[in-house]
Design a protein around this motif. Structure first.
Motif, PDB file in Angstrom:
ATOM      1  N   GLY A  93      31.841  36.003  -6.527  1.00  0.00           N
ATOM      2  CA  GLY A  93      30.620  35.678  -5.811  1.00  0.00           C
ATOM      3  C   GLY A  93      30.011  36.825  -5.040  1.00  0.00           C
ATOM      4  O   GLY A  93      29.068  36.630  -4.268  1.00  0.00           O
ATOM      5  N   PHE A  94      30.531  38.037  -5.243  1.00  0.00           N
ATOM      6  CA  PHE A  94      29.980  39.204  -4.548  1.00  0.00           C
ATOM      7  C   PHE A  94      28.787  39.809  -5.285  1.00  0.00           C
ATOM      8  O   PHE A  94      28.056  40.607  -4.712  1.00  0.00           O
ATOM      9  CB  PHE A  94      31.064  40.273  -4.376  1.00  0.00           C
ATOM     10  CG  PHE A  94      32.077  39.938  -3.328  1.00  0.00           C
ATOM     11  CD1 PHE A  94      31.772  40.027  -1.979  1.00  0.00           C
ATOM     12  CD2 PHE A  94      33.333  39.504  -3.688  1.00  0.00           C
ATOM     13  CE1 PHE A  94      32.698  39.698  -1.007  1.00  0.00           C
ATOM     14  CE2 PHE A  94      34.274  39.168  -2.727  1.00  0.00           C
ATOM     15  CZ  PHE A  94      33.955  39.270  -1.387  1.00  0.00           C
ATOM     16  N   LEU A  95      28.625  39.432  -6.536  1.00  0.00           N
ATOM     17  CA  LEU A  95      27.551  39.983  -7.356  1.00  0.00           C
ATOM     18  C   LEU A  95      26.953  38.843  -8.166  1.00  0.00           C
ATOM     19  O   LEU A  95      27.682  38.098  -8.839  1.00  0.00           O
ATOM     20  CB  LEU A  95      28.107  41.070  -8.283  1.00  0.00           C
ATOM     21  CG  LEU A  95      27.135  41.794  -9.210  1.00  0.00           C
ATOM     22  CD1 LEU A  95      26.115  42.594  -8.402  1.00  0.00           C
ATOM     23  CD2 LEU A  95      27.903  42.735 -10.143  1.00  0.00           C
ATOM     24  N   ALA A  96      25.646  38.701  -8.097  1.00  0.00           N
ATOM     25  CA  ALA A  96      24.983  37.618  -8.827  1.00  0.00           C
ATOM     26  C   ALA A  96      24.856  37.977 -10.302  1.00  0.00           C
ATOM     27  O   ALA A  96      24.410  39.080 -10.636  1.00  0.00           O
ATOM     28  CB  ALA A  96      23.602  37.356  -8.242  1.00  0.00           C
ATOM     29  N   PRO A  97      25.254  37.076 -11.213  1.00  0.00           N
ATOM     30  CA  PRO A  97      25.092  37.366 -12.642  1.00  0.00           C
ATOM     31  C   PRO A  97      23.617  37.453 -13.033  1.00  0.00           C
ATOM     32  O   PRO A  97      22.766  36.780 -12.464  1.00  0.00           O
ATOM     33  CB  PRO A  97      25.757  36.155 -13.325  1.00  0.00           C
ATOM     34  CG  PRO A  97      26.552  35.463 -12.267  1.00  0.00           C
ATOM     35  CD  PRO A  97      25.866  35.769 -10.976  1.00  0.00           C
ATOM     36  N   THR A  98      23.340  38.286 -14.020  1.00  0.00           N
ATOM     37  CA  THR A  98      22.008  38.316 -14.613  1.00  0.00           C
ATOM     38  C   THR A  98      21.782  37.069 -15.451  1.00  0.00           C
ATOM     39  O   THR A  98      20.694  36.514 -15.501  1.00  0.00           O
ATOM     40  CB  THR A  98      21.840  39.572 -15.487  1.00  0.00           C
ATOM     41  OG1 THR A  98      22.143  40.729 -14.714  1.00  0.00           O
ATOM     42  CG2 THR A  98      20.429  39.674 -16.023  1.00  0.00           C
ATOM     43  N   ALA A  99      22.851  36.625 -16.117  1.00  0.00           N
ATOM     44  CA  ALA A  99      22.797  35.414 -16.939  1.00  0.00           C
ATOM     45  C   ALA A  99      24.211  34.845 -17.024  1.00  0.00           C
ATOM     46  O   ALA A  99      25.195  35.529 -16.726  1.00  0.00           O
ATOM     47  CB  ALA A  99      22.264  35.725 -18.336  1.00  0.00           C
ATOM     48  N   GLY A 100      24.292  33.581 -17.458  1.00  0.00           N
ATOM     49  CA  GLY A 100      25.597  32.941 -17.560  1.00  0.00           C
ATOM     50  C   GLY A 100      26.146  32.577 -16.193  1.00  0.00           C
ATOM     51  O   GLY A 100      25.469  32.704 -15.162  1.00  0.00           O
ATOM     52  N   THR A 101      27.382  32.111 -16.198  1.00  0.00           N
ATOM     53  CA  THR A 101      27.981  31.706 -14.935  1.00  0.00           C
ATOM     54  C   THR A 101      29.499  31.790 -15.009  1.00  0.00           C
ATOM     55  O   THR A 101      30.070  32.086 -16.063  1.00  0.00           O
ATOM     56  CB  THR A 101      27.559  30.270 -14.556  1.00  0.00           C
ATOM     57  OG1 THR A 101      27.943  30.008 -13.200  1.00  0.00           O
ATOM     58  CG2 THR A 101      28.222  29.242 -15.466  1.00  0.00           C
ATOM     59  N   LEU A 132      28.886  35.136 -19.297  1.00  0.00           N
ATOM     60  CA  LEU A 132      28.676  35.889 -18.060  1.00  0.00           C
ATOM     61  C   LEU A 132      28.112  37.271 -18.384  1.00  0.00           C
ATOM     62  O   LEU A 132      28.706  38.026 -19.165  1.00  0.00           O
ATOM     63  CB  LEU A 132      29.993  36.015 -17.301  1.00  0.00           C
ATOM     64  CG  LEU A 132      29.931  36.498 -15.855  1.00  0.00           C
ATOM     65  CD1 LEU A 132      29.164  35.515 -14.988  1.00  0.00           C
ATOM     66  CD2 LEU A 132      31.347  36.698 -15.308  1.00  0.00           C
ATOM     67  N   THR A 133      26.983  37.603 -17.758  1.00  0.00           N
ATOM     68  CA  THR A 133      26.260  38.829 -18.098  1.00  0.00           C
ATOM     69  C   THR A 133      25.768  39.511 -16.834  1.00  0.00           C
ATOM     70  O   THR A 133      25.319  38.859 -15.888  1.00  0.00           O
ATOM     71  CB  THR A 133      25.051  38.511 -19.005  1.00  0.00           C
ATOM     72  OG1 THR A 133      25.516  37.855 -20.191  1.00  0.00           O
ATOM     73  CG2 THR A 133      24.297  39.780 -19.389  1.00  0.00           C
ATOM     74  N   CYS A 134      25.872  40.846 -16.834  1.00  0.00           N
ATOM     75  CA  CYS A 134      25.327  41.637 -15.737  1.00  0.00           C
ATOM     76  C   CYS A 134      24.618  42.852 -16.310  1.00  0.00           C
ATOM     77  O   CYS A 134      25.213  43.625 -17.071  1.00  0.00           O
ATOM     78  CB  CYS A 134      26.427  42.078 -14.782  1.00  0.00           C
ATOM     79  SG  CYS A 134      25.830  43.089 -13.399  1.00  0.00           S
ATOM     80  N   ARG A 135      23.355  43.020 -15.940  1.00  0.00           N
ATOM     81  CA  ARG A 135      22.577  44.172 -16.395  1.00  0.00           C
ATOM     82  C   ARG A 135      22.071  44.957 -15.197  1.00  0.00           C
ATOM     83  O   ARG A 135      21.655  44.384 -14.192  1.00  0.00           O
ATOM     84  CB  ARG A 135      21.386  43.736 -17.248  1.00  0.00           C
ATOM     85  CG  ARG A 135      21.760  42.990 -18.523  1.00  0.00           C
ATOM     86  CD  ARG A 135      20.542  42.782 -19.423  1.00  0.00           C
ATOM     87  NE  ARG A 135      20.875  41.957 -20.577  1.00  0.00           N
ATOM     88  CZ  ARG A 135      20.699  40.632 -20.625  1.00  0.00           C
ATOM     89  NH1 ARG A 135      20.166  40.014 -19.573  1.00  0.00           N
ATOM     90  NH2 ARG A 135      21.032  39.954 -21.682  1.00  0.00           N
ATOM     91  N   TYR A 136      22.128  46.275 -15.335  1.00  0.00           N
ATOM     92  CA  TYR A 136      21.512  47.178 -14.369  1.00  0.00           C
ATOM     93  C   TYR A 136      20.420  47.932 -15.117  1.00  0.00           C
ATOM     94  O   TYR A 136      20.683  48.932 -15.787  1.00  0.00           O
ATOM     95  CB  TYR A 136      22.525  48.161 -13.806  1.00  0.00           C
ATOM     96  CG  TYR A 136      23.677  47.526 -13.057  1.00  0.00           C
ATOM     97  CD1 TYR A 136      23.504  47.032 -11.765  1.00  0.00           C
ATOM     98  CD2 TYR A 136      24.928  47.435 -13.629  1.00  0.00           C
ATOM     99  CE1 TYR A 136      24.553  46.458 -11.068  1.00  0.00           C
ATOM    100  CE2 TYR A 136      25.996  46.862 -12.945  1.00  0.00           C
ATOM    101  CZ  TYR A 136      25.795  46.381 -11.666  1.00  0.00           C
ATOM    102  OH  TYR A 136      26.841  45.804 -10.986  1.00  0.00           O
ATOM    103  N   GLY A 137      19.192  47.414 -15.060  1.00  0.00           N
ATOM    104  CA  GLY A 137      18.135  48.034 -15.840  1.00  0.00           C
ATOM    105  C   GLY A 137      18.440  47.930 -17.329  1.00  0.00           C
ATOM    106  O   GLY A 137      18.675  46.839 -17.863  1.00  0.00           O
ATOM    107  N   ALA A 138      18.483  49.089 -17.999  1.00  0.00           N
ATOM    108  CA  ALA A 138      18.770  49.094 -19.437  1.00  0.00           C
ATOM    109  C   ALA A 138      20.259  49.025 -19.737  1.00  0.00           C
ATOM    110  O   ALA A 138      20.658  48.841 -20.893  1.00  0.00           O
ATOM    111  CB  ALA A 138      18.172  50.356 -20.080  1.00  0.00           C
TER     112      ALA A 138
END
Length: 310
Positions: free
Chosen positions: A49-57, A7-13
């Motif tokens: 489910g309030f925030l979509a992952p950048t990658a993974g699940t 599970l991954t979340c990125r905001y820009g860099a």
């Protein structure tokens, strides 16, 4: 019951959550532990489910939060940090709104409303505006909305942060009671929460998983694990005398209160030898205890990368 996979979340860099993988099994109270800004709340928002992952699940009761979002949300009760709600509503109005949004039928909705209000002792505040309630009561209202649809999984984000000791005790009692029926994931930065509620801990920092163990296993990594500490005011206990014991590795004296801590050599048990020596010397001591290990020390070492060092 809850499973994350890379599970991954990125905001820009900025990478807020970095390939996070863990599982919460049935019947567990899993503590998601980390310093402020570690990525705990972001991970919870993705699971909910309030925030979509950048990658993974993530999966809740086997339902992928990206492919089956409604099924995943039906299986989940979620209390976000701060227990947000509609403050202009009364408690009754808010919980009735939640019953309707959850799609509960009239008879089932009424039964769940009555059961939850009774369990969380909200009868006396049902017709009071949420904005006028104390923090402790707002947390109870937040817990109520999270369990109204009787989900098998609960996620609670910082459920006692900012509460006074009495309010914390009440909320912890409620969580402990609910844990007998559900799998619960608790996000916290409070180590006392782990001792009070959790039977397993995942530690993250900078969005990365650093440890996954039981509280006892983490305490076993502390240098205080197996140490013996005691107070001996005016008894003449000397470090030299204790140091003669072959099982002893080192001794420390607290400069503030004079409390003595005796550390064992690897694999040695020293409580009985220390007690025997003190008794043979006729020395009076108080508050002697065998240390389980100090979670705060282990947490600091893991999250600062100094484990095994100072």
């Amino acid at each position: 019951m809850i499973e994350t996979e890379q599970l991954t979340c990125r905001y820009g860099a900025l990478t807020a959550v970095d390939a996070l993988s863990f599982r919460a099994e049935p019947g567990q109270v899993l503590g998601l532990l980390g310093p402020n800004g570690a990525g705990k709340s972001t991970a919870m928002r993705m699971i909910a489910g309030f925030l979509a992952p950048t990658a993974g699940t993530a999966r809740v009761c086997g339902h992928d939060v990206r492919k089956e979002p409604l099924k995943a949300k039906r299986a989940l009760g979620y209390l976000p940090e701060g227990a947000p709600s509609y403050g202009e509503l009364t408690v009754r109005e808010f919980l009735t709104f939640v019953v309707r949004m959850r799609g509960l039928r009239a008879d089932r909705g009424f039964q769940r409303f009555e059961a939850v209000v009774s369990r969380l002792q909200l009868e006396e505040v049902l017709d009071i505006g949420i904005d006028t309630l104390s923090k402790g009561l707002r947390r109870r209202v937040g817990l109520a909305q999270a369990i109204l649809h009787d989900p098998p999984v609960l996620m609670l984000d910082e459920p006692t942060d900012g509460l006074d000791p009495n309010q914390k005790h009440t909320v912890r009692q409620l969580i402990d009671a609910m844990a007998r029926e559900r799998t619960i994931l608790i996000s916290t930065h409070l180590l006392e929460e782990v001792h009070a509620l959790c039977n397993r801990v995942v530690i993250i920092s900078n969005g990365r998983l650093l440890a996954d163990a039981t509280p006892a296993e983490l305490e076993g990594r502390s240098r205080y694990h197996g140490a013996v500490s005691f107070s001996a005011p005016g008894s003449g206990v000397s470090q030299e005398m204790l140091g003669r014991l072959p099982q002893v590795a080192s001794i420390e004296v607290d400069p503030l209160d004079g409390r003595i801590t005796v550390f064992p050599r690897s694999g040695e048990r020293i409580l009985e030898p220390v007690e025997t020596l003190l008794r043979q010397q006729g020395l009076e001591v108080s508050e002697i205890q065998l240390e389980r290990g100090r979670l705060d020390e282990v947490f600091r070492q893991i999250t600062t990368g100094t484990e095994g060092g100072a």
